[in-house]
Design a protein around this motif. Sequence first.
Motif, mmCIF file in Angstrom:
data_model
loop_
_atom_site.group_PDB
_atom_site.id
_atom_site.type_symbol
_atom_site.label_atom_id
_atom_site.label_comp_id
_atom_site.label_asym_id
_atom_site.label_seq_id
_atom_site.Cartn_x
_atom_site.Cartn_y
_atom_site.Cartn_z
ATOM 1 N N SER A 178 0.836 -1.206 0.000
ATOM 2 C CA SER A 178 0.000 0.000 0.000
ATOM 3 C C SER A 178 0.871 1.258 0.000
ATOM 4 O O SER A 178 0.544 2.250 -0.644
ATOM 5 N N LYS B 31 -9.978 0.926 3.070
ATOM 6 C CA LYS B 31 -11.231 0.624 2.370
ATOM 7 C C LYS B 31 -10.997 -0.463 1.313
ATOM 8 O O LYS B 31 -11.826 -1.342 1.151
ATOM 9 N N ASN B 32 -9.851 -0.392 0.617
ATOM 10 C CA ASN B 32 -9.554 -1.382 -0.420
ATOM 11 C C ASN B 32 -9.233 -2.756 0.153
ATOM 12 O O ASN B 32 -9.401 -3.766 -0.524
ATOM 13 N N SER C 118 0.793 4.019 -2.894
ATOM 14 C CA SER C 118 0.526 5.425 -2.607
ATOM 15 C C SER C 118 1.684 6.301 -3.076
ATOM 16 O O SER C 118 1.467 7.392 -3.594
ATOM 17 N N MET D 71 -6.089 10.594 3.707
ATOM 18 C CA MET D 71 -6.983 10.120 2.644
ATOM 19 C C MET D 71 -6.442 8.825 2.029
ATOM 20 O O MET D 71 -7.213 7.898 1.744
ATOM 21 N N GLU D 72 -5.130 8.758 1.814
ATOM 22 C CA GLU D 72 -4.520 7.547 1.256
ATOM 23 C C GLU D 72 -4.703 6.368 2.193
ATOM 24 O O GLU D 72 -4.987 5.251 1.747
ATOM 25 N N ARG E 23 -7.074 5.963 4.437
ATOM 26 C CA ARG E 23 -8.482 5.575 4.414
ATOM 27 C C ARG E 23 -8.796 4.751 3.175
ATOM 28 O O ARG E 23 -9.520 3.760 3.237
ATOM 29 N N LYS E 24 -8.232 5.180 2.032
ATOM 30 C CA LYS E 24 -8.462 4.457 0.795
ATOM 31 C C LYS E 24 -7.848 3.066 0.867
ATOM 32 O O LYS E 24 -8.448 2.090 0.432
#
Length: 142
Positions: free
Chosen positions: A18, A139-140, A22, A132-133, A135-136
């Motif tokens: 991740s 979420k993924n 990112s 934000m990254e 959280r993304k």
Amino acid sequence: MIAKSGFLASECTNNIDSKIKSTFLLAEAIGKRGQQLMESLSMDRVYDYMLHLISEYSNLQDFKPVPPSSAQEVCEESVLCLAEPKQREYLRRAAAGGSSTPPCSLTKCPNINFFYIWTEQKKKIIEHVKDMEMRKAVKNTM
């Protein structure tokens, strides 16, 4: 014990993946923004900026340049007459002319704490993007 270490290794790998993703996305965004900037720049603005820098820098000099006695002034026509036809055409196209707009003027910093405020805003934006990254990424993974 082995299952637990396997889980930790898997979690670590996912975490690294991740971060790589990112970082890649951030690098890609920076590259695209740089490309957009380069496409939006015109040579007139580049020449204006260069003139501005040279003019401002010349104000800092404490000497007055004097051409040597052996120096000869060269005009555009004298250079063009020595060039071959293809070179002449290239030189005509590459010649820089004066801009129709005056060079930019830098305004004085209105606030003494400008750079501190700007740096703090930049830090907040970076933290917001990282959040934000994350959280993304979370979420993924769900």
